[in-house]
Design an enzyme around this catalytic site. Sequence first.
Site, PDB file in Angstrom:
ATOM      1  N   GLY A 112       0.804  -1.237   0.000  1.00 51.18           N
ATOM      2  CA  GLY A 112       0.000   0.000   0.000  1.00 51.18           C
ATOM      3  C   GLY A 112       0.822   1.265   0.000  1.00 51.18           C
ATOM      4  O   GLY A 112       0.401   2.293   0.523  1.00 51.18           O
ATOM      5  N   GLY A 114       2.745   2.287  -3.002  1.00 50.38           N
ATOM      6  CA  GLY A 114       3.117   2.713  -4.346  1.00 50.38           C
ATOM      7  C   GLY A 114       4.293   1.959  -4.922  1.00 50.38           C
ATOM      8  O   GLY A 114       4.881   2.386  -5.913  1.00 50.38           O
ATOM      9  N   SER A 117       3.117  -3.627  -4.906  1.00 54.00           N
ATOM     10  CA  SER A 117       2.968  -4.935  -4.249  1.00 54.00           C
ATOM     11  C   SER A 117       1.744  -5.681  -4.787  1.00 54.00           C
ATOM     12  O   SER A 117       1.785  -6.899  -4.973  1.00 54.00           O
ATOM     13  CB  SER A 117       2.881  -4.785  -2.731  1.00 54.00           C
ATOM     14  N   ALA A 119       0.355  -5.425  -7.825  1.00 53.87           N
ATOM     15  CA  ALA A 119       0.646  -5.937  -9.178  1.00 53.87           C
ATOM     16  C   ALA A 119       1.613  -7.116  -9.102  1.00 53.87           C
ATOM     17  O   ALA A 119       1.404  -8.140  -9.770  1.00 53.87           O
ATOM     18  CB  ALA A 119       1.238  -4.827 -10.040  1.00 53.87           C
ATOM     19  N   ALA A 120       2.654  -6.999  -8.260  1.00 54.00           N
ATOM     20  CA  ALA A 120       3.627  -8.100  -8.155  1.00 54.00           C
ATOM     21  C   ALA A 120       2.951  -9.363  -7.628  1.00 54.00           C
ATOM     22  O   ALA A 120       3.265 -10.474  -8.061  1.00 54.00           O
ATOM     23  CB  ALA A 120       4.792  -7.693  -7.262  1.00 54.00           C
ATOM     24  N   ASP A 160       1.997  -1.234 -13.854  1.00 56.12           N
ATOM     25  CA  ASP A 160       2.727  -1.937 -12.791  1.00 56.12           C
ATOM     26  C   ASP A 160       2.899  -3.417 -13.150  1.00 56.12           C
ATOM     27  O   ASP A 160       3.961  -4.000 -12.929  1.00 56.12           O
ATOM     28  CB  ASP A 160       1.981  -1.838 -11.456  1.00 56.12           C
TER      29      ASP A 160
END
Length: 339
Positions: A112, A114, A117, A119-120, A160
């Site tokens: 949380g 930016g 995390s 997207a990964a 992302d």
Amino acid sequence: MTNYHDLNINSSAPGKITLFGEHFVVYGNPAIIAAINKRISITLKSSVTNSITIRFGEEKLTLPTFRINTHTVETFSNSFLYPILKCITNVWEDLGCFSGLEVSIESQIPYGEGLGSSAASCVAIMGALGSILNKGDKTTIFESASQAERMIHENSSGADCYASTYGGILLFRPSSGNTRIKVEEKLLFLVSSTCIKHKTRDLVTKVKKLKEKNPTVFKELADSAKNICVDAKRALKEGDQQTLGNLLTENHKLLQKLHVSHPKVDELIETFMKSGALGCKLTGAGGGGAVIALLPNNDNYETLSEIRKKVPDLMLAELDYTGIQVVQNLNSEKISNRL
Ligand code: PMV
């Protein structure tokens, strides 16, 4: 042929920093995104428990398989584990032959803030699930992960997920395709957390309202952001670190005008700049989150130690050029990386 009862897959994907163009990218502008050497690693095992269990440190989420549906999954929407559960739900029917799954997560990426995390997480889990479903190529992983991200926040640009899947520095252009930027110089970034969590969806909505209320102002800012991206691409290619730093700081000023910065972010930026950083900005949606600073790569870490005296809790990040990595059936001789 995969033995589903003996499945043991590890998939890991990098987080990212947005160097230039966040928020404006939602409206078709370019953005420059870099994958960093901080990863989320997911281990996925088949189980006979008729449930899905996801573990992350002390946190544990268990869902009986008969409750795996869109409605139930939404009740977990505030959890760090939500993107992973969402991705599993999206393909659960295709995975028909599983009675259950055990999922363990390890993360070097604060949640949380930016740093990509969410997207990964989507990329790593889709990499693992894709390798079971014979959909483990990078194009399919990117598409399925960004589709899941869009279900999490509907205006997601997909940038992302792209960086996390492919690694490297990317010029992300929603309408005309993405290109990797070849960088000769080593780039050294300092990442500092404000510990103020944000919700991307809320900040994207805030910007949308500003755009609707002041379309002319928004257009001016978007045009400036676009020009910064063009200049930054050149500076990256030429290894012009000072110009790159200046452009980062200039980009931050545009984000301040979008009202997505935060006093804590601006305070950290001032400290870093006074200590010799080449340029600083917030990264990602803002409203708190993380700050990035470009450090000189030739001063024997002097700037870094200067900054550490004032802000001890820092993360040093370099670029990741690998993207998603999948290793299947860790315990047997059958080790494959299908990418
Ligand atoms: O804070 P993050 O990592 O979720 O980044 C969001 C970036 C935005 O440009 C604000 C949204 C997007 O989808 O690109």
